[in-house]
Design a protein around this motif. Structure first.
Motif, PDB file in Angstrom:
ATOM      1  N   TRP A 251       0.803  -1.217   0.000  1.00  0.00           N
ATOM      2  CA  TRP A 251       0.000   0.000   0.000  1.00  0.00           C
ATOM      3  C   TRP A 251       0.842   1.277   0.000  1.00  0.00           C
ATOM      4  O   TRP A 251       0.446   2.293  -0.576  1.00  0.00           O
ATOM      5  CB  TRP A 251      -0.947   0.004   1.197  1.00  0.00           C
ATOM      6  N   GLN A 252       2.008   1.242   0.625  1.00  0.00           N
ATOM      7  CA  GLN A 252       2.848   2.438   0.662  1.00  0.00           C
ATOM      8  C   GLN A 252       3.405   2.800  -0.709  1.00  0.00           C
ATOM      9  O   GLN A 252       3.757   3.949  -0.960  1.00  0.00           O
ATOM     10  CB  GLN A 252       3.987   2.248   1.659  1.00  0.00           C
ATOM     11  N   LEU A 253       3.498   1.807  -1.604  1.00  0.00           N
ATOM     12  CA  LEU A 253       3.994   2.053  -2.959  1.00  0.00           C
ATOM     13  C   LEU A 253       2.857   2.348  -3.931  1.00  0.00           C
ATOM     14  O   LEU A 253       3.116   2.730  -5.075  1.00  0.00           O
ATOM     15  CB  LEU A 253       4.775   0.826  -3.454  1.00  0.00           C
ATOM     16  N   CYS A 254       1.626   2.159  -3.474  1.00  0.00           N
ATOM     17  CA  CYS A 254       0.458   2.273  -4.355  1.00  0.00           C
ATOM     18  C   CYS A 254      -0.347   3.501  -3.971  1.00  0.00           C
ATOM     19  O   CYS A 254      -1.231   3.451  -3.099  1.00  0.00           O
ATOM     20  CB  CYS A 254      -0.406   1.021  -4.260  1.00  0.00           C
ATOM     21  N   SER A 255      -0.038   4.618  -4.600  1.00  0.00           N
ATOM     22  CA  SER A 255      -0.709   5.872  -4.283  1.00  0.00           C
ATOM     23  C   SER A 255      -0.895   6.679  -5.553  1.00  0.00           C
ATOM     24  O   SER A 255      -0.118   6.579  -6.495  1.00  0.00           O
ATOM     25  CB  SER A 255       0.117   6.672  -3.270  1.00  0.00           C
ATOM     26  N   GLY A 256      -1.968   7.461  -5.584  1.00  0.00           N
ATOM     27  CA  GLY A 256      -2.235   8.294  -6.751  1.00  0.00           C
ATOM     28  C   GLY A 256      -3.129   7.594  -7.753  1.00  0.00           C
ATOM     29  O   GLY A 256      -3.806   6.610  -7.443  1.00  0.00           O
TER      30      GLY A 256
END
Length: 203
Positions: free
Chosen positions: A118-123
């Motif tokens: 989740w920390q790499l999956c944004s925007g």
């Protein structure tokens, strides 16, 4: 005109799917495996709080719907889908406590080898904003086709989140719900539809 045609065609397709392929789940049935949680009454309905999944049912393409009720506290209730193992699956969840602060109340993330990314999956393609009212049922509709997915909240005609590429690619797996047991979130009316006829437009 093209956008209107897509919306009309999608609504017609979903009407046919609702009539002929809907499969509703009773949380007290043998189909439902509770990992950690319990079946309770909430807001006048049979509800489930916690984590569980459907046994012996795998889905690749189709639609998952569930109603969620939240109290606005910190919570991450959502749908695990295409579950291949306890460590490998796709996940969509909501963050009701962030809706008035940040544009990421909706989140998609894969879990790979037991690690949530989740920390790499944004925007774009991973997160978006949403209005998530407290103490009332919110309908979540997740549609998946091949390597794409999209999420509708309540009766909105356009997706609240478009997932451009599912990280596990074209896969198949079980359906589950993942939520807290502390009373900040409840699930109700879980149902699913299997179909290869969805058209999920890019972008």
């Amino acid at each position: 005109m093209k956008t209107l045609s897509i919306i009309v065609s999608s609504l017609f397709l979903l009407f046919i799917v609702d009539l002929h392929a809907q499969k509703s789940i009773d949380f007290n049935s043998d189909q439902w495996q509770i990992v950690n949680g319990e079946v309770v009454e909430h807001l006048g309905r049979q509800s489930f709080k916690g984590t569980g999944f459907l046994k012996e049912i795998t889905v690749q393409n189709g639609i998952i719907e569930v109603d969620v009720a939240v109290d606005g506290g910190r919570s991450y209730p959502g749908i695990n889908f295409r579950i291949q193992s306890p460590k490998d699956y796709e996940r969509f969840y909501i963050r009701p406590h962030r809706q008035s602060l940040y544009p990421d109340a909706l989140q998609y993330t894969p879990c790979i080898n037991g690690i949530s990314e989740w920390q790499l999956c944004s925007g774009e393609g991973f997160t978006s904003g949403a209005i998530l009212p407290k103490n009332e049922w919110i309908r979540i509709r997740l549609e998946m086709k091949d390597e794409k997915a999209r999420v509708f909240i309540n009766d909105q005609p356009t997706p609240s989140l478009r997932i451009h590429k599912l990280k596990h690619g074209l896969s198949e797996g079980r359906i589950g719900l993942n939520g807290p047991t502390n009373g900040t979130a409840y699930f109700s009316n879980l149902r699913y539809f299997e179909t290869d006829d969805l058209e999920i437009e890019p972008g």
